[in-house]
Design a protein around this motif. Structure first.
Motif, short mmCIF file in Angstrom:
data_model
loop_
_atom_site.label_atom_id
_atom_site.label_comp_id
_atom_site.label_asym_id
_atom_site.label_seq_id
_atom_site.Cartn_x
_atom_site.Cartn_y
_atom_site.Cartn_z
N GLY A 183 23.04 -18.98 -31.23
CA GLY A 183 23.99 -18.74 -31.36
C GLY A 183 24.09 -16.68 -32.25
O GLY A 183 24.14 -16.77 -32.84
N LYS A 184 23.31 -16.52 -30.87
CA LYS A 184 22.12 -15.38 -30.94
C LYS A 184 23.55 -14.11 -30.47
O LYS A 184 23.94 -13.48 -31.37
N SER A 185 23.98 -14.25 -29.92
CA SER A 185 25.21 -13.15 -29.27
C SER A 185 26.30 -13.78 -29.98
O SER A 185 26.81 -12.46 -30.72
N THR A 186 26.38 -14.95 -31.01
CA THR A 186 27.49 -15.46 -31.77
C THR A 186 27.37 -14.04 -32.82
O THR A 186 28.29 -13.63 -33.93
N LEU A 187 25.76 -14.25 -33.43
CA LEU A 187 25.59 -13.50 -34.54
C LEU A 187 25.81 -11.79 -33.70
O LEU A 187 26.45 -11.21 -35.26
N LEU A 188 26.08 -11.46 -32.79
CA LEU A 188 26.08 -9.84 -32.66
C LEU A 188 27.31 -9.98 -32.91
O LEU A 188 27.63 -8.40 -32.83
N ASN A 189 28.40 -10.53 -31.98
CA ASN A 189 29.68 -11.06 -31.91
C ASN A 189 30.14 -10.54 -33.30
O ASN A 189 31.13 -9.43 -33.92
N LEU A 190 29.55 -10.80 -34.27
CA LEU A 190 29.91 -10.51 -35.73
C LEU A 190 30.12 -9.29 -36.28
O LEU A 190 30.75 -8.80 -37.25
N ILE A 191 28.44 -9.21 -36.07
CA ILE A 191 28.04 -7.88 -36.46
C ILE A 191 28.44 -6.81 -36.22
O ILE A 191 29.09 -5.73 -36.80
N ALA A 192 29.31 -6.73 -35.14
CA ALA A 192 29.78 -5.97 -34.51
C ALA A 192 31.16 -5.63 -34.85
O ALA A 192 32.45 -4.34 -34.15
N GLY A 193 31.55 -6.79 -35.15
CA GLY A 193 32.96 -7.34 -35.79
C GLY A 193 34.43 -7.69 -34.92
O GLY A 193 35.31 -7.02 -34.92
#
Length: 263
Positions: free
Chosen positions: A60-70
């Motif tokens: 889920g690392k990329s998922t978290l980054l995508n959430l932070i990026a909006g």
């Protein structure tokens, strides 16, 4: 997603975190068969801090980054940003091949509303910052993989965000090019004071770069452990202290992978 104004001051004159992730969970799939990808993540990145996010593939690392990026919305919890929209840098350089290196950076500046004369100066400054001065007229296909990622870094910096999100940006590069870009990234980070959240599954890369390493468990991703890295920069990937700490963190990562039945 809530964005606090940049001028906010908390507790006297302390700046707010570049990003605060507060109880964030994310599930995917149809209703009735939702698969949790992230579970109750709490994470902050201080202004100017360099944090690496480490975990097995699929944690889920990329998922978290995508959430932070909006680019996506959390299923639960909140994300607070203090410096406007973050800049995102991917494993693939994602540069527009029909534009020159300089024009790729210019486009990011134009989208920010920077006037033409300033854009020219700023493009040159950013190319110099990533040590690509004089290559602004080169087409993307004329550049090596490492040079393309430097252009991608310059384009990310052109967005003038206080937070740079990096999703395994050096994973596709050979070891020597990656090592050079590690040095460049640390130099650019020191020069700009930008906050960095860097995703990797390479433990040595995580320790080589970061002030703090955060380990995520596998499926669903939870923060299981973090390490402050006291080794002064510049570091080298083969330094004894980097190696020793990498071994410790690798043991924890392997335990997580075993615990979740991954091979």
């Amino acid at each position: 997603m809530t964005t606090a104004p940049t001028t906010t001051r908390l507790r006297g004159d302390t700046l707010p975190p570049a990003v605060g992730v507060d109880g964030v969970s994310k599930s995917f799939g149809p209703r009735g068969d939702r698969q949790p990808a992230l579970d109750n993540i709490d994470l902050t990145v201080a202004p100017g801090e360099f944090v690496t996010l480490l975990g097995a593939s699929g944690c889920g690392k990329s998922t978290l980054l995508n959430l932070i990026a909006g680019l996506d919305e959390p299923s639960a919890g909140e994300i607070h940003l203090s410096g406007g929209r973050p800049a995102l840098m991917f494993q693939e350089h994602a540069l527009l091949p029909w534009l020159t290196a300089g024009r790729n950076i210019d486009l990011a500046l134009r989208l920010r509303g920077v006037p033409a004369p300033e854009r020219r100066t700023e493009t040159e400054r950013l190319l110099d910052l990533v040590r690509l001065g004089g290559t602004g007229d080169k087409r993307i296909h004329e550049l090596s993989g490492g040079m393309r990622q430097r252009v991608a870094l310059a384009r990310a910096l052109a967005q003038d965000s206080r937070l740079l999100l990096m999703d395994e940006p050096f994973a596709a590069l050979d070891a020597i090019t990656r090592d050079v870009l590690h040095e460049e990234l640390i130099r650019v980070w020191s020069a700009t004071g930008v906050s960095v959240l860097f995703v990797t599954h390479n433990v040595r890369e995580a320790v080589r770069l970061a002030q703090r390493v955060v380990l995520l468990s596998s499926r669903p991703g939870r923060v299981v452990r973090e390490w402050k890295i006291p080794i002064p920069q510049p570091r080298r990937i083969e330094d004894a202290e980097v190696s020793a700490l990498s071994l410790t963190i690798t043991d924890h990562l392997r335990r997580e992978i075993r615990r979740h039945g991954h091979h």
